[in-house]
Every structure is written in C-alpha cells, then in structure tokens.
Design a protein around this motif. Structure first.
Motif, PDB file in Angstrom:
ATOM      1  N   PHE A 278      70.230  21.114  45.739  1.00 49.51           N
ATOM      2  CA  PHE A 278      71.322  21.115  46.699  1.00 49.51           C
ATOM      3  C   PHE A 278      72.623  21.679  46.133  1.00 49.51           C
ATOM      4  CE2 PHE A 278      68.329  18.157  48.350  1.00 49.51           C
ATOM      5  CZ  PHE A 278      68.504  18.136  49.730  1.00 49.51           C
ATOM      6  N   THR A 279      72.619  22.140  44.930  1.00 53.68           N
ATOM      7  CA  THR A 279      73.885  22.517  44.290  1.00 53.68           C
ATOM      8  C   THR A 279      74.495  23.795  44.854  1.00 53.68           C
ATOM      9  OG1 THR A 279      72.635  23.668  42.564  1.00 53.68           O
ATOM     10  CG2 THR A 279      73.274  21.371  42.148  1.00 53.68           C
ATOM     11  N   SER A 280      73.692  24.639  45.494  1.00 62.44           N
ATOM     12  CA  SER A 280      74.194  25.953  45.902  1.00 62.44           C
ATOM     13  C   SER A 280      74.490  26.056  47.405  1.00 62.44           C
ATOM     14  CB  SER A 280      73.176  27.037  45.526  1.00 62.44           C
ATOM     15  OG  SER A 280      71.919  26.788  46.172  1.00 62.44           O
ATOM     16  N   LEU A 281      74.504  24.941  48.129  1.00 61.29           N
ATOM     17  CA  LEU A 281      74.747  24.996  49.553  1.00 61.29           C
ATOM     18  C   LEU A 281      76.196  25.370  49.864  1.00 61.29           C
ATOM     19  CD1 LEU A 281      72.872  21.944  51.117  1.00 61.29           C
ATOM     20  CD2 LEU A 281      72.314  24.359  51.309  1.00 61.29           C
ATOM     21  N   GLN A 282      76.379  26.216  50.886  1.00 60.63           N
ATOM     22  CA  GLN A 282      77.722  26.564  51.323  1.00 60.63           C
ATOM     23  C   GLN A 282      78.377  25.371  52.024  1.00 60.63           C
ATOM     24  OE1 GLN A 282      77.958  30.241  53.546  1.00 60.63           O
ATOM     25  NE2 GLN A 282      76.173  31.071  52.500  1.00 60.63           N
ATOM     26  N   SER A 283      79.705  25.392  52.062  1.00 62.68           N
ATOM     27  CA  SER A 283      80.461  24.281  52.642  1.00 62.68           C
ATOM     28  C   SER A 283      80.088  24.037  54.096  1.00 62.68           C
ATOM     29  CB  SER A 283      81.963  24.551  52.528  1.00 62.68           C
ATOM     30  OG  SER A 283      82.701  23.545  53.166  1.00 62.68           O
ATOM     31  N   LYS A 284      79.864  25.107  54.875  1.00 62.20           N
ATOM     32  CA  LYS A 284      79.566  24.925  56.299  1.00 62.20           C
ATOM     33  C   LYS A 284      78.261  24.164  56.507  1.00 62.20           C
ATOM     34  CE  LYS A 284      77.275  29.425  56.964  1.00 62.20           C
ATOM     35  NZ  LYS A 284      77.282  30.677  57.754  1.00 62.20           N
ATOM     36  N   TYR A 285      77.287  24.369  55.586  1.00 58.09           N
ATOM     37  CA  TYR A 285      76.021  23.642  55.697  1.00 58.09           C
ATOM     38  C   TYR A 285      76.187  22.192  55.253  1.00 58.09           C
ATOM     39  CZ  TYR A 285      73.877  28.244  56.293  1.00 58.09           C
ATOM     40  OH  TYR A 285      73.548  29.485  56.762  1.00 58.09           O
ATOM     41  N   GLU A 286      76.949  21.970  54.192  1.00 63.56           N
ATOM     42  CA  GLU A 286      77.164  20.602  53.726  1.00 63.56           C
ATOM     43  C   GLU A 286      77.847  19.764  54.798  1.00 63.56           C
ATOM     44  OE1 GLU A 286      77.410  20.927  48.877  1.00 63.56           O
ATOM     45  OE2 GLU A 286      79.277  20.753  50.014  1.00 63.56           O
ATOM     46  N   VAL A 287      78.901  20.307  55.393  1.00 59.45           N
ATOM     47  CA  VAL A 287      79.615  19.577  56.436  1.00 59.45           C
ATOM     48  C   VAL A 287      78.704  19.295  57.615  1.00 59.45           C
ATOM     49  CG1 VAL A 287      81.493  19.711  58.117  1.00 59.45           C
ATOM     50  CG2 VAL A 287      81.885  20.451  55.763  1.00 59.45           C
ATOM     51  N   ALA A 288      77.962  20.310  58.073  1.00 62.76           N
ATOM     52  CA  ALA A 288      77.089  20.145  59.237  1.00 62.76           C
ATOM     53  C   ALA A 288      76.009  19.097  58.965  1.00 62.76           C
ATOM     54  CB  ALA A 288      76.452  21.483  59.601  1.00 62.76           C
ATOM     55  N   LEU A 289      75.357  19.173  57.810  1.00 64.05           N
ATOM     56  CA  LEU A 289      74.284  18.227  57.497  1.00 64.05           C
ATOM     57  C   LEU A 289      74.809  16.800  57.394  1.00 64.05           C
ATOM     58  CD1 LEU A 289      72.352  20.390  54.903  1.00 64.05           C
ATOM     59  CD2 LEU A 289      71.494  19.646  57.123  1.00 64.05           C
ATOM     60  N   PHE A 290      75.968  16.649  56.752  1.00 63.60           N
ATOM     61  CA  PHE A 290      76.530  15.300  56.636  1.00 63.60           C
ATOM     62  C   PHE A 290      76.869  14.739  58.011  1.00 63.60           C
ATOM     63  CE2 PHE A 290      78.526  11.740  54.715  1.00 63.60           C
ATOM     64  CZ  PHE A 290      79.588  11.425  55.540  1.00 63.60           C
ATOM     65  N   ARG A 291      77.511  15.552  58.863  1.00 65.50           N
ATOM     66  CA  ARG A 291      77.892  15.066  60.186  1.00 65.50           C
ATOM     67  C   ARG A 291      76.661  14.734  61.037  1.00 65.50           C
ATOM     68  NH1 ARG A 291      82.601  13.011  59.360  1.00 65.50           N
ATOM     69  NH2 ARG A 291      84.217  14.521  58.768  1.00 65.50           N
TER      70      ARG A 291
END
Length: 377
Positions: A278-291
C-alpha cells in the motif's frame, strides 16, 4: 452527457450547497453559544471581583478583631486569678470564633480568586473561538455564494462524462481540504478547552479532598468522567472530519486506528484482513478508500446492530478490492435503493474513480459490500 448524468451532477451540487449552508448555520450557532457564554462569564467575573473586594475588607476587619482577641486572651491567660471562669471561657470562645470566621473568609477569598483566574482564561479562549467562528462564517458564505452563482448550471458546461468525473474529483478534493482545515481548528479550540476543564476539575477535586467532603468528592469524580467522555467525543468528531494520520502514516495505519476506535467505542468485534503493498497509492485513492470504509462501517453501526464486522483489503498492481461484511440485521435492497444519501455518495465516489460497488443484503442475514477500484497513473 445523458439526462441522468446531468440530473445526478445537479443533485450532487444541490446537496453540496445544502451541506455548506448547514455547516454555516452550525458554525454560526456555535459562535453564538460562545458569545452568550462570554456574556454570562463576563457578568460572573464582575460579581466575583466585587465579592473578592468585600471579602478582603471583611478579612482585614476580622484580622484586626482577631489580634485584639488574642491580646485579651493573652492577658486573661497571664492573670487567671483575676478573672472568673466565665470570663476566661468567654475569652477563649470569642478568640476561636473570630479565628474560624477569619479562616473561612480567607478560604472563600482564595476559592474566588481561583475561580476568577479560570474565568479569565476561559474568556480569552472564547474570544479566540468567536473570532475564528466569525472568520469561518464569512469564508463559508463566500463558498456558498460561489456554489450558488457559478455551479448551479455546471451541467450545461460539461461536454462528456470524463469532464464530469474530473469535476467531481475536484469537488471531493476541495471537501477534503476543508475538512482538514476544520479538523485543525476544532483540535486547537474545543479539544484544548475540554482538556483545561479536566485539569480544573482535578484541582477542585484536590481542594475538596483536603476539606474531607466525601459527597463533594464523588460529585467531582463524576464530573471528571463526564469531561473525559466529552473530550473523547470531540476527538472522535475531529477524526471523522479528517484523520490527520492519513497524511502522516498512510492508508492502512489510519484504517487500523479508525477500526480500533470504533471497536472500543461500540464494544463489538472488528476484524481487518490486508494483502498487498500500500505504500505507493496516490492521495486520491487513499482518501476514497478510507471514506468508503468509514461510511460502510458507520452505516453498520447506525443501522445493522452487528456483533462482528469484517474488513478485507487487497491491492494488486492494477486494482484495489475492499469487502466490508457484518452479521447485523440486514435490509431490503429494493426499499433502500436510491433512498440513502450515504449509499448514493458511496456510489458516486466509486464511479468517479471508474470503480464498481455491489451491495448484498437480506433481512436477518447481514450485509456485504464489495468495492473494486482500478489503479491508474
């Protein structure tokens, strides 16, 4: 762009305008509550200052009387044979009574001084909070006017679905930025004030303990527990607005922390399964997945009454798969379809990333949510 796509976009914008207006009203209400509290405390501190002045004058008078009484007592003590037993007793009792009154007056004065100092600090905090609240209301008003004036007919300006997706992502990024800022504001304001109140409660607790007032001690202990609960709630709200750990630690540590907090707060079991890098995920994916995970778990807590929630995350080179499963009461998909803002928001977020969302639920059989999001450069 199809009519349905246009309607969906208009719906999103209308919902955003409603959220912004509601947020402005809430900020205004908090500011007004702070202003009312400021007015009440201002009156209290003036009354306390008057009372402190009166106590100082009364204490000085008692100190003078106490000095005279001690002199008389010393004189009586040196000449027992001259004074009667009643006179001797009267001298001792009078001196003791004056000393007791003097001690109580000084203690009351000290307590009022401490209360005055606390209110002065509280007033300063309220001044800062009122100022920040006025600033936020002004900024939110600007955002609201911008949305109403420039975004209402945005559907007519978008030529195809790709432009719609790009615009939607920009809206979400703006929302996340606003949540990050509000989170810091609340963290530096109400949370700190609640912590100060807790320290104050401990100070009052020690004061009453020294005076051996058992009933008051129990009340103070209850007060401390209430304050701790309030502080926990404020920090939980801050975490829901924008978990700062997402920026500092990344997706998985933030999800672990969030699920652990939910588990402790709701007293249920939550299992997390993770596979991949999971270290290379872009910010837009991290935010979307968390939400998406946050919304799914919150829906389960609010409606499903589960005893177990399972969250599975798997990342591959070209996609992320998430499964959220609970053993709660479930719901009828036909009745729930297109009527839940939370589910609509989740679908919109997934679609903006060209992903897929599937919900499987039956009454009495729990709910399972499947999410697939492709990863692109």
């Amino acid at each position: 762009m199809s009519d349905n796509q246009s309607k969906n976009l208009d719906q999103i914008i209308n919902e955003m305008v409603d959220v912004v207006e509601h947020s402005k009203d809430e900020i205004y209400e908090i500011t007004e509550q702070s202003r009312n509290e400021y007015d009440v405390l201002s009156k209290q501190i003036e009354e306390i200052r008057v009372e402190v002045k009166q106590l100082i004058e009364s204490g000085d008078q008692l100190a003078y009387k106490e000095k005279l009484a001690r002199n008389r007592l010393a004189k009586v003590s040196e000449n027992f044979s001259v004074y009667s037993e009643d006179e001797i007793r009267d001298a001792y009792e009078q001196t003791h009574a004056i000393q007791s009154d003097l001690k109580m007056t000084r203690e009351r004065e000290k307590s009022l001084r401490q209360r005055r100092d606390y209110i002065e600090r509280r007033l300063k905090s309220l001044e800062q909070m009122i100022e920040k609240g006025n600033t936020l209301v002004s900024k939110v008003s600007v955002i609201s006017n911008y949305l109403n004036d420039d975004f209402k007919n945005i559907s007519d300006l978008i030529e195809d679905a790709n432009q719609k997706q790009s615009f939607g992502l920009q809206i979400i990024e703006a929302q996340e930025e606003e949540r990050r800022r509000i989170s810091r504001e609340i963290h530096d304001g109400p949370a700190q004030m609640l912590a100060n109140i807790l320290l104050r409660a401990d100070l009052v607790d020690r004061t009453f303990r020294e005076r051996s007032r058992k009933e008051a001690m129990e009340e103070m202990k209850s007060m401390r527990q209430m304050v701790r609960s309030s502080l926990y709630e404020v920090r939980r709200i801050i975490y829901d607005l924008r978990p700062m750990a997402l920026d500092d630690l990344g997706l998985l540590p933030t999800i672990r922390k969030y699920l652990s907090n939910v588990e402790d707060y709701h007293k249920i079991s939550i299992e997390l399964s993770e596979r991949g890098e999971f270290t290379s995920l872009q910010s837009k994916y991290e935010v979307a997945l968390f939400r998406l995970i946050q919304e799914s778990v919150q829906n389960a807590m609010k409606h499903a009454k589960p005893s177990l929630v399972q969250v599975k995350i798997e990342i591959k080179s070209n996609q992320v798969t998430v499964v959220i499963c609970d053993n709660g009461i479930g719901f009828d998909l036909e009745q729930k379809k297109d009527k839940s803002f939370g589910l609509i928001g989740m679908r919109e977020r997934v679609e903006m990333l060209d992903g897929e969302l599937k919900i499987d639920s039956k009454l009495g059989k729990g709910t399972t949510i499947y999410i697939k999001i492709p990863l692109t450069d």
